[in-house]
Design a protein around this motif. Sequence first.
Motif, PDB file in Angstrom:
ATOM      1  N   HIS A 280       0.826  -1.212   0.000  1.00 41.04           N
ATOM      2  CA  HIS A 280       0.000   0.000   0.000  1.00 41.04           C
ATOM      3  C   HIS A 280       0.857   1.257   0.000  1.00 41.04           C
ATOM      4  O   HIS A 280       0.637   2.182  -0.775  1.00 41.04           O
ATOM      5  CB  HIS A 280      -0.936  -0.002   1.216  1.00 41.04           C
ATOM      6  N   SER A 281       1.841   1.285   0.896  1.00 42.32           N
ATOM      7  CA  SER A 281       2.666   2.482   1.044  1.00 42.32           C
ATOM      8  C   SER A 281       3.938   2.424   0.208  1.00 42.32           C
ATOM      9  O   SER A 281       4.541   3.459  -0.066  1.00 42.32           O
ATOM     10  CB  SER A 281       3.043   2.672   2.517  1.00 42.32           C
ATOM     11  N   THR A 308      -1.131  -7.834   0.993  1.00 38.57           N
ATOM     12  CA  THR A 308      -0.709  -6.497   1.422  1.00 38.57           C
ATOM     13  C   THR A 308       0.798  -6.366   1.600  1.00 38.57           C
ATOM     14  O   THR A 308       1.335  -5.258   1.555  1.00 38.57           O
ATOM     15  CB  THR A 308      -1.391  -6.123   2.747  1.00 38.57           C
TER      16      THR A 308
END
Length: 354
Positions: A280-281, A308
């Motif tokens: 995600h980041s 993730t």
Amino acid sequence: MKGYLVLADGTVYEGTAFGAVGEAIGEVVFNTGMTGYQEILTDPSYCGQIVTMTYPLIGNYGINQDDFEASRSYVRGFIVRETCTYPSNWRAKETLDAYLYRHRIIGLAGIDTRALTKKLRQHGVMQGLITTLPGTVAEMVAKIKQAPPVFGPQLVQTVTTPEPYTIPGPGPRVVVMDFGAKANILRSLNKLGLELVVVPAHATADEIMAYRPAGLMLSNGPGDPTDVPLAINTVRQLLGELPIFGICLGHQIIGLALGGSTYKLKFGHRGANHPVQDLHSGRVYITSQNHGFALAADSLQQLPVEITHLNLNDGTVEGLRHKELPVFSVQYHPEAAPGPEDNEYLFQQFLQLL
């Protein structure tokens, strides 16, 4: 006193024994951590294993009263290149040798741990016998082959709490399914103010819901996740009923409960320097890990989950999140803090779900 490690394929390593005397059979694995031998020795996820430390000098800061992950050690043996006889640390209460002797664990020093690690990397982890007793190689290999397996449901049964217990806290109540929970996972949750009810691995969905919890935590633990089908079924029944957070074995159990599959890694991930990327980041975290199984990425493709986190060494699945339900998990240990506290955001995410 001489000591020996004999692998199932007949390879023999001779060294100097320390700690206890006798013999023990287990799965021979290696850990690449430069520090943390006390936490490794008391991590219940090592139940049934003979642990080799790749860092050459072990025991130099002794054993203290604060860094235990469990009240006892479940390892079958401990192998180092060199053991420190005179530790130097203001917290030290005893030597590594004294600790192993007190807990009846055989230690072996003076062998070529680099050669042993290369062997396990090339051929995979295997059963082995660590011994201070005389005997021929053929006799020792026969003992390994005749010994009962050091895997199966009995591993989790050995390390789980026999009875439920509560750790008080002013905040929401969380039930922790104990598959061999490290003490620092419980401390990390309790530090957030959560009240924890720790239950055995065989607790049913009805027993868990009877505590009227705000959430469910699935701990780490030893062995193959498919060896605990009752726990998988319990988690499957609780999907959508509670926010759920899983770590290590708990992560694998969530994946299986959702319909995924797992497989055994050739030599596992055991150390404090595994790079994991949060997809995600985009940020990369240095993580502490201890597991021999992983979720199969292709088995998750048709499920309502997203991957993730990925391991940047081998691309294995390190985290997942359900697309609709408040359920997420990671393969690594966010409480172990090699960063030192980079991964505590995961506990904050769980708190927000509650």
